[in-house]
Every structure is written in C-alpha cells, then in structure tokens.
Design an enzyme around this catalytic site. Sequence first.
Site, PDB file in Angstrom:
ATOM      1  N   ASP A  11      35.934  40.546  53.138  1.00  0.00           N
ATOM      2  CA  ASP A  11      37.279  41.018  53.469  1.00  0.00           C
ATOM      3  C   ASP A  11      37.233  42.055  54.587  1.00  0.00           C
ATOM      4  O   ASP A  11      36.538  43.074  54.470  1.00  0.00           O
ATOM      5  CB  ASP A  11      37.937  41.658  52.248  1.00  0.00           C
ATOM      6  CG  ASP A  11      38.374  40.647  51.206  1.00  0.00           C
ATOM      7  OD1 ASP A  11      38.410  39.442  51.518  1.00  0.00           O
ATOM      8  OD2 ASP A  11      38.685  41.077  50.077  1.00  0.00           O
ATOM      9  N   GLY A  37      37.059  37.517  48.256  1.00  0.00           N
ATOM     10  CA  GLY A  37      37.163  36.127  47.830  1.00  0.00           C
ATOM     11  C   GLY A  37      37.750  36.091  46.435  1.00  0.00           C
ATOM     12  O   GLY A  37      37.217  36.736  45.513  1.00  0.00           O
ATOM     13  N   ASN A  41      36.091  37.903  43.258  1.00  0.00           N
ATOM     14  CA  ASN A  41      36.738  39.101  42.720  1.00  0.00           C
ATOM     15  C   ASN A  41      36.959  38.979  41.222  1.00  0.00           C
ATOM     16  O   ASN A  41      36.728  39.931  40.461  1.00  0.00           O
ATOM     17  CB  ASN A  41      38.103  39.318  43.389  1.00  0.00           C
ATOM     18  CG  ASN A  41      37.992  39.653  44.859  1.00  0.00           C
ATOM     19  OD1 ASN A  41      36.968  40.119  45.333  1.00  0.00           O
ATOM     20  ND2 ASN A  41      39.071  39.417  45.582  1.00  0.00           N
ATOM     21  N   GLN A 102      52.034  42.986  53.461  1.00  0.00           N
ATOM     22  CA  GLN A 102      50.710  42.484  53.828  1.00  0.00           C
ATOM     23  C   GLN A 102      50.812  41.111  54.491  1.00  0.00           C
ATOM     24  O   GLN A 102      51.666  40.299  54.150  1.00  0.00           O
ATOM     25  CB  GLN A 102      49.840  42.379  52.575  1.00  0.00           C
ATOM     26  CG  GLN A 102      48.392  42.010  52.828  1.00  0.00           C
ATOM     27  CD  GLN A 102      47.600  41.957  51.525  1.00  0.00           C
ATOM     28  OE1 GLN A 102      47.606  40.957  50.824  1.00  0.00           O
ATOM     29  NE2 GLN A 102      46.923  43.049  51.200  1.00  0.00           N
ATOM     30  N   THR A 104      47.972  37.930  55.732  1.00  0.00           N
ATOM     31  CA  THR A 104      46.590  37.510  55.538  1.00  0.00           C
ATOM     32  C   THR A 104      46.252  36.313  56.413  1.00  0.00           C
ATOM     33  O   THR A 104      47.047  35.382  56.533  1.00  0.00           O
ATOM     34  CB  THR A 104      46.345  37.136  54.065  1.00  0.00           C
ATOM     35  OG1 THR A 104      46.687  38.246  53.228  1.00  0.00           O
ATOM     36  CG2 THR A 104      44.893  36.760  53.830  1.00  0.00           C
ATOM     37  N   PHE A 105      45.044  36.348  56.999  1.00  0.00           N
ATOM     38  CA  PHE A 105      44.496  35.213  57.741  1.00  0.00           C
ATOM     39  C   PHE A 105      43.130  34.920  57.132  1.00  0.00           C
ATOM     40  O   PHE A 105      42.328  35.837  56.933  1.00  0.00           O
ATOM     41  CB  PHE A 105      44.350  35.536  59.229  1.00  0.00           C
ATOM     42  CG  PHE A 105      45.653  35.862  59.912  1.00  0.00           C
ATOM     43  CD1 PHE A 105      46.361  34.881  60.585  1.00  0.00           C
ATOM     44  CD2 PHE A 105      46.170  37.152  59.865  1.00  0.00           C
ATOM     45  CE1 PHE A 105      47.558  35.175  61.215  1.00  0.00           C
ATOM     46  CE2 PHE A 105      47.367  37.457  60.483  1.00  0.00           C
ATOM     47  CZ  PHE A 105      48.077  36.469  61.158  1.00  0.00           C
ATOM     48  N   PHE A 106      42.874  33.642  56.847  1.00  0.00           N
ATOM     49  CA  PHE A 106      41.649  33.292  56.133  1.00  0.00           C
ATOM     50  C   PHE A 106      40.849  32.261  56.914  1.00  0.00           C
ATOM     51  O   PHE A 106      41.355  31.193  57.256  1.00  0.00           O
ATOM     52  CB  PHE A 106      41.992  32.736  54.742  1.00  0.00           C
ATOM     53  CG  PHE A 106      40.830  32.677  53.807  1.00  0.00           C
ATOM     54  CD1 PHE A 106      40.426  33.795  53.105  1.00  0.00           C
ATOM     55  CD2 PHE A 106      40.124  31.493  53.627  1.00  0.00           C
ATOM     56  CE1 PHE A 106      39.344  33.739  52.239  1.00  0.00           C
ATOM     57  CE2 PHE A 106      39.045  31.434  52.767  1.00  0.00           C
ATOM     58  CZ  PHE A 106      38.654  32.560  52.065  1.00  0.00           C
ATOM     59  N   GLY A 207      55.849  44.932  37.585  1.00  0.00           N
ATOM     60  CA  GLY A 207      55.337  44.433  36.324  1.00  0.00           C
ATOM     61  C   GLY A 207      55.099  42.934  36.323  1.00  0.00           C
ATOM     62  O   GLY A 207      54.971  42.302  37.384  1.00  0.00           O
ATOM     63  N   ASP A 234      43.817  39.518  41.258  1.00  0.00           N
ATOM     64  CA  ASP A 234      42.516  39.049  40.778  1.00  0.00           C
ATOM     65  C   ASP A 234      42.037  39.892  39.591  1.00  0.00           C
ATOM     66  O   ASP A 234      41.495  39.367  38.615  1.00  0.00           O
ATOM     67  CB  ASP A 234      41.485  39.095  41.900  1.00  0.00           C
ATOM     68  CG  ASP A 234      41.809  38.142  43.032  1.00  0.00           C
ATOM     69  OD1 ASP A 234      42.463  37.110  42.777  1.00  0.00           O
ATOM     70  OD2 ASP A 234      41.407  38.421  44.176  1.00  0.00           O
TER      71      ASP A 234
END
Length: 296
Positions: A11, A37, A41, A102, A104-106, A207, A234
């Site tokens: 990460d 990952g 995680n 957030q 995210t690029f993977f 929650g 996770d």
Amino acid sequence: MIAVVGHTAIDHIFSVPVLPERHGSTFITRHTVYYGGGAANIAAGIARLGGEAELISAVGGDFPGSKYETWMNELGIRRRLFMVGDERTATCYLYNDADGDQMTFFEWGASSAFATAEAPALDMVHLATADPSFNVRVAERGSFVSFDPGQDLLRYSKEDLEAIIANTDILFANRHEVRGMCTTMGITKDALFAQVPRAICTMSGDGSFLIEGGERRFVPAIPVGLADPTGAGDAYRAGFLTALSGGYDALTAAKVGTTAASFVVEVTGCQTNLPTWETMGARYREHFGALPAPGE
C-alpha cells in the site's frame, strides 16, 4: 482454520488537501508505504487476534525474502501462494483528502495469476478482493463461504455475483458496495440481503448492521481518533470471523469486528495497529460490557 482468498499488496498511502475532479490536479502532502492487500490484511488480523489463518494469494518475485514475508512469518500465517517471478506483488495507491474521502488505484501485478489458478476446496473461507472467476470457483467448492467484493466490484459481472451469492453464507459489504452490487444484479438491497443467510453492512463511522432472518440489528462504531480509514473493513471482517469461528454468536462477533476496526483507524496502515484478543477485549468491555463466553 479460516482460509482467506485474495490480494497481497503493498500500500502506498498519500495525503492530499482535496481529491481532484476530472482533468484536475492536486499536490501530495505525505506519502507512506505499508503492508496491505485485502486478504493479507484479514489474515493478519485473524492471526493477531489469536486465530488460525491461511492466506491463499499471489505474489511476485519481490516477495520472497522481503520484510513483508518476515512479518507474515512472525504472525504465524499459513500460506498457499501463487508465485509469479517476473511480476511485482500487487500495489495499491490510496489517496486520502482532508475530509476523510478516499480514492484508490490498484495495480494487479502478480494477482493476474488468479485467473488460471486451480481453486482449492476449503472448509471455511473468506473471499476477499481477487479475480472474480477464481472466487466463483472457490465459492462453488467451499463448505462455508463469506464474501466481500471490495474494490474489485467493478470486475464482477451479474453472473459472477449471482454464482457467488448463491454459495455465500455471510456477505460483507459497505453501503457503496451494496449499491454497486444491486446495480449490477438489477435487484434491490432487500432482495440482495434476502439471498444470503447473514449479511453485514458497514457504514464507516456510522456503525454497521447485522442482517439475518429478515431482522436488522445495529452495532455502533466505537468513537476514536481517526488517522486513516484504510483497512477498517478488513479488520472488522477479521474480528467477526475470528469470533464466529470461536463459537460466539453473530451479534457478539459484529461487536468484536467493530472493536477490532477501531484500532486500525487510529494509525496509518492496514496492519500497523492490529489488536490482540486481550487488547480488543479490554476496549470491547468499555463500550459493550463484558464479553460473553462462546455459545452464550
């Protein structure tokens, strides 16, 4: 033993003042690198809580001998790894703005090996982010299956989701993933939840809901200082599955999950501040009362 299928990744977490709009730009105020990952995680969270975890994942030639491998050895995570020597281990680039939003690029890298890998038959398995076709095959062979689509939801077809859901005992998803699954499958969220024996819908700091038998029970998030939301889901899954496999009822398991997640968000990095069962239990008692014995 809880088997966890999916990505092992590195990460790269970036702090930015604001997430840019299309064709826009911004500047980076902080860049840090951590172990990650989704599957890794969760496996790490289970092991840290004292559970037995087996990670089924893919890694590149940069993994053997790495500090990440040493860390997994220290945690006692069992591993079945697809090794792709000429690829890098998957890499995730996460951008967090000042408001807590957030993007995210993977980069899949070695995780491309999932597409053609042979699916194992597993007694208790959690399907984290991974190749949809591989997850379908594992779900069809699993005895007890939990599933979360994670950031790979866009890769799932309607047929993929229908095949996995038909074999799923527990569905984990945040509210954005629930909406995405319903859009892909062409159904309502009530219809989605009705297809699985048990579902957990997480809502970040608002929650989570445990849904089973048509009943919804709310579990509040534990208020803590927020450093980074990455990895909270996770940790929740790790806590829930560890408690459930240890004989706790589903509502207690959900409270254990949200308690475990509260530790992760206090520090940057998905695996930086994973609790032990003892530290989790102490915080659980502060917010939910005494942790009941398994089976009560």
